[in-house]
Design a protein around this motif. Sequence first.
Motif, short mmCIF file in Angstrom:
data_model
loop_
_atom_site.label_atom_id
_atom_site.label_comp_id
_atom_site.label_asym_id
_atom_site.label_seq_id
_atom_site.Cartn_x
_atom_site.Cartn_y
_atom_site.Cartn_z
N GLN A 295 -6.31 -2.65 1.24
CA GLN A 295 -6.82 -1.28 1.87
C GLN A 295 -7.43 -2.29 3.51
OE1 GLN A 295 -7.70 2.27 0.11
NE2 GLN A 295 -5.40 3.20 0.05
N GLU B 204 -8.19 -0.81 -2.94
CA GLU B 204 -9.51 -1.19 -1.70
C GLU B 204 -9.51 -2.68 -1.36
OE1 GLU B 204 -13.37 -0.26 -3.81
OE2 GLU B 204 -12.63 2.40 -3.86
N ILE C 126 0.52 -0.79 0.68
CA ILE C 126 -0.18 0.04 0.11
C ILE C 126 0.79 1.34 0.15
CG2 ILE C 126 -1.59 1.20 1.51
CD1 ILE C 126 -2.82 -1.44 2.11
#
Length: 183
Positions: free
Chosen positions: A106, A103, A70
């Motif tokens: 995350q 996404e 990330i």
Amino acid sequence: MNAKEYRAYREEQEYLKEKNRKITHVSAVYIAPSTITLNGDTVTSKGIIRATLNGYSKLNAEIEKLRDSIHNYKANAGVAKYGDTAVQVNQKHDISDTIVTLEDRQSKFAKLVLIEMWLYDTLYHLQGLRFEDIMYIIEVYLRGRGEPSRGKTYRIIGVILEKGIDLPTVEQAKLAVNENGRE
């Protein structure tokens, strides 16, 4: 199907798979006083505790891998330079796929951090072990700071077996986080 619908579909499929997996795990474990038979193989109590500690280490490794992916994520601009000329390159994936992937990373990272915090809290309030042993397990196995010492780990496992202490497992943490986070 847009990214939001696709994500909801995948979460539903993941939930159903996890639900089916829980049912098979429960039926495959038979508990005996000092050993556990798992799918026909006999595992000692020390092996189970070591497997729990290794589960903490694997959780930490997965969190660190996701944290790096990330943090170091760079979107592809789809432009290449040939000589002095910039040209557009055809991308294999739509931008929604890229957004969904990011996404997913995350959300998985957030869920794993919640699992880690639940384990930290449960271990921190564990009764029967000395505080320095609890902090050793948290720092070395759960947080991944430092290398595990064989002698100290062996001594801690002996104390856990002697006093009959139940260490929380990663699976218990996943269940607790999923039950509390489910809407």
